[in-house]
Motif scaffolding. Structure first.
Motif, mmCIF file in Angstrom:
data_model
loop_
_atom_site.group_PDB
_atom_site.id
_atom_site.type_symbol
_atom_site.label_atom_id
_atom_site.label_comp_id
_atom_site.label_asym_id
_atom_site.label_seq_id
_atom_site.Cartn_x
_atom_site.Cartn_y
_atom_site.Cartn_z
ATOM 1 N N SER A 1 42.447 12.620 24.131
ATOM 2 C CA SER A 1 41.450 11.920 23.209
ATOM 3 C C SER A 1 41.673 10.724 22.741
ATOM 4 C CB SER A 1 41.615 12.890 21.913
ATOM 5 O OG SER A 1 42.721 13.013 21.249
ATOM 6 N N GLY A 2 40.686 9.949 22.127
ATOM 7 C CA GLY A 2 41.089 8.532 21.995
ATOM 8 C C GLY A 2 40.638 7.597 22.524
ATOM 9 N N GLY A 3 39.845 7.693 23.757
ATOM 10 C CA GLY A 3 39.175 6.772 24.434
ATOM 11 C C GLY A 3 38.082 6.027 23.779
ATOM 12 N N ALA B 1 37.803 -7.151 24.777
ATOM 13 C CA ALA B 1 39.048 -7.891 25.624
ATOM 14 C C ALA B 1 39.806 -8.482 24.473
ATOM 15 C CB ALA B 1 38.819 -8.818 26.491
ATOM 16 N N GLY B 2 41.273 -7.915 24.521
ATOM 17 C CA GLY B 2 42.316 -8.189 23.470
ATOM 18 C C GLY B 2 42.542 -7.308 22.639
ATOM 19 N N GLY B 3 41.540 -6.336 22.535
ATOM 20 C CA GLY B 3 41.861 -5.175 21.444
ATOM 21 C C GLY B 3 42.831 -4.090 21.789
ATOM 22 N N SER B 4 42.874 -3.045 20.982
ATOM 23 C CA SER B 4 43.897 -2.113 21.073
ATOM 24 C C SER B 4 43.135 -0.789 21.146
ATOM 25 C CB SER B 4 44.980 -2.098 20.217
ATOM 26 O OG SER B 4 45.564 -3.310 20.330
ATOM 27 N N LEU B 5 43.657 0.112 21.903
ATOM 28 C CA LEU B 5 43.308 1.695 21.761
ATOM 29 C C LEU B 5 44.643 2.455 21.764
ATOM 30 C CD1 LEU B 5 40.118 1.970 23.961
ATOM 31 C CD2 LEU B 5 40.212 2.619 21.504
ATOM 32 N N ARG B 6 44.404 3.609 21.257
ATOM 33 C CA ARG B 6 45.652 4.808 21.253
ATOM 34 C C ARG B 6 45.045 6.034 21.840
ATOM 35 N NH1 ARG B 6 50.560 5.628 18.951
ATOM 36 N NH2 ARG B 6 50.966 7.753 18.293
ATOM 37 N N LEU B 7 45.554 6.357 23.051
ATOM 38 C CA LEU B 7 45.150 7.717 23.654
ATOM 39 C C LEU B 7 46.239 8.837 23.274
ATOM 40 C CD1 LEU B 7 44.530 6.456 27.142
ATOM 41 C CD2 LEU B 7 42.767 6.540 25.175
ATOM 42 N N SER B 8 45.556 9.855 23.191
ATOM 43 C CA SER B 8 46.543 11.073 22.850
ATOM 44 C C SER B 8 46.224 12.298 23.746
ATOM 45 C CB SER B 8 46.280 11.397 21.412
ATOM 46 O OG SER B 8 46.704 10.454 20.555
ATOM 47 N N CYS B 9 47.407 12.922 23.995
ATOM 48 C CA CYS B 9 47.236 14.018 24.927
ATOM 49 C C CYS B 9 47.740 15.273 24.384
ATOM 50 C CB CYS B 9 47.597 13.686 26.194
ATOM 51 S SG CYS B 9 47.788 15.135 27.408
ATOM 52 N N ALA B 10 47.307 16.490 24.000
ATOM 53 C CA ALA B 10 47.907 17.798 23.644
ATOM 54 C C ALA B 10 48.228 18.499 24.700
ATOM 55 C CB ALA B 10 46.816 18.214 22.472
ATOM 56 N N ALA B 11 49.282 19.151 24.573
ATOM 57 C CA ALA B 11 49.812 19.876 25.895
ATOM 58 C C ALA B 11 49.895 21.410 25.172
ATOM 59 C CB ALA B 11 51.115 19.564 26.308
ATOM 60 N N SER B 12 49.524 22.259 25.971
ATOM 61 C CA SER B 12 49.330 23.518 25.612
ATOM 62 C C SER B 12 49.356 24.714 26.463
ATOM 63 C CB SER B 12 48.417 24.065 24.538
ATOM 64 O OG SER B 12 47.112 23.748 25.055
ATOM 65 N N GLY B 13 49.466 25.861 26.398
ATOM 66 C CA GLY B 13 49.417 26.752 27.320
ATOM 67 C C GLY B 13 50.577 27.352 28.234
ATOM 68 N N TYR B 14 51.619 26.473 27.897
ATOM 69 C CA TYR B 14 52.775 26.806 28.850
ATOM 70 C C TYR B 14 53.923 27.377 27.902
ATOM 71 C CZ TYR B 14 54.933 22.786 26.165
ATOM 72 O OH TYR B 14 55.650 21.870 25.297
ATOM 73 N N ILE B 15 54.703 28.113 28.652
ATOM 74 C CA ILE B 15 55.764 28.921 27.975
ATOM 75 C C ILE B 15 57.126 28.190 28.286
ATOM 76 C CG2 ILE B 15 57.364 31.029 27.959
ATOM 77 C CD1 ILE B 15 54.429 32.296 28.490
ATOM 78 N N TYR B 16 57.729 27.659 27.713
ATOM 79 C CA TYR B 16 58.840 26.849 27.866
ATOM 80 C C TYR B 16 59.737 27.334 28.836
ATOM 81 C CZ TYR B 16 62.585 23.615 27.190
ATOM 82 O OH TYR B 16 63.621 22.387 27.427
ATOM 83 N N GLY C 1 44.907 16.677 33.007
ATOM 84 C CA GLY C 1 43.636 16.568 31.824
ATOM 85 C C GLY C 1 42.405 16.370 32.461
ATOM 86 N N GLN C 2 41.212 16.574 31.646
ATOM 87 C CA GLN C 2 39.949 16.397 31.990
ATOM 88 C C GLN C 2 39.544 14.561 31.893
ATOM 89 O OE1 GLN C 2 37.692 18.568 33.301
ATOM 90 N NE2 GLN C 2 39.593 19.578 33.460
ATOM 91 N N GLY C 3 40.521 13.918 31.407
ATOM 92 C CA GLY C 3 40.265 12.453 31.354
ATOM 93 C C GLY C 3 39.415 11.855 30.061
ATOM 94 N N THR C 4 39.786 10.870 29.651
ATOM 95 C CA THR C 4 38.943 10.223 28.464
ATOM 96 C C THR C 4 38.779 8.653 29.020
ATOM 97 O OG1 THR C 4 39.044 9.713 26.152
ATOM 98 C CG2 THR C 4 41.151 9.321 27.633
ATOM 99 N N GLN C 5 37.493 8.215 28.750
ATOM 100 C CA GLN C 5 36.916 7.050 29.332
ATOM 101 C C GLN C 5 37.550 5.761 28.420
ATOM 102 O OE1 GLN C 5 35.308 6.385 32.072
ATOM 103 N NE2 GLN C 5 35.481 3.958 31.605
ATOM 104 N N VAL C 6 37.936 4.623 28.838
ATOM 105 C CA VAL C 6 38.352 3.600 28.263
ATOM 106 C C VAL C 6 37.585 2.467 28.648
ATOM 107 C CG1 VAL C 6 39.959 1.821 27.899
ATOM 108 C CG2 VAL C 6 40.535 4.380 27.640
ATOM 109 N N THR C 7 36.603 1.748 27.936
ATOM 110 C CA THR C 7 36.030 0.549 28.578
ATOM 111 C C THR C 7 36.207 -0.663 27.698
ATOM 112 O OG1 THR C 7 34.047 2.099 29.067
ATOM 113 C CG2 THR C 7 33.481 -0.123 28.846
ATOM 114 N N VAL C 8 36.636 -1.791 28.361
ATOM 115 C CA VAL C 8 36.968 -3.077 27.830
ATOM 116 C C VAL C 8 35.974 -3.978 28.472
ATOM 117 C CG1 VAL C 8 38.755 -4.617 27.507
ATOM 118 C CG2 VAL C 8 39.252 -2.242 27.973
ATOM 119 N N SER C 9 35.206 -4.731 27.368
ATOM 120 C CA SER C 9 34.293 -5.615 27.620
ATOM 121 C C SER C 9 34.979 -7.164 27.370
ATOM 122 C CB SER C 9 33.182 -5.362 26.749
ATOM 123 O OG SER C 9 33.316 -5.563 25.332
#
Length: 126
Positions: free
Chosen positions: A7-9, A14-29, A117-125
């Protein structure tokens, strides 16, 4: 199985900022030990490339193109983050969260990653 959800895309100038996040689940340690997690990206017409990775010792790896601008981090719940600053138009791509259950990912081998993961789009103009 390891499930990764990004998430977070979005769009930014240009010159700006973004923060992407990724939640991991479904695994047994005890069954699936995650040695590394990372971020990859794929721009139209280009191959997927590794952007940043972090291993279970908190060591990080960055592609030369993002060093000094992107920062990868991870919390204790295995959630993964990518802080992207000073973004450039050439950073435009689909960004994917990835995990590796292969220990050789610690040596910085991008081809060690085997869950995506399925991906999240980042577009920088400009």
């Amino acid at each position: 199985q390891v499930q990764l959800v990004e998430s977070g895309g979005g769009s930014v100038q240009a010159g700006g900022s973004l923060r992407l996040s990724c939640a991991a689940s479904g695994y047994i340690y005890s069954t699936y030990y995650i040695y590394c997690m990372g971020w990859f990206r794929q721009a139209p017409g280009k191959e997927r490339e590794g952007v940043a990775g972090i291993d279970d010792d908190r060591s990080t790896t960055y592609a030369d193109s993002v060093k000094g601008r992107f920062t990868i981090s991870q919390d204790k719940a295995k959630n993964l983050y990518l802080q992207m600053d000073s973004l450039k138009p050439e950073d435009t791509a689909m960004y994917y969260c990835a995990a590796s259950l292969r220990s050789f990912c610690r040596r910085g081998y991008w081809d060690a990653y085997n869950y995506w993961g399925q991906g999240t789009q980042v577009t920088v103009s400009s």
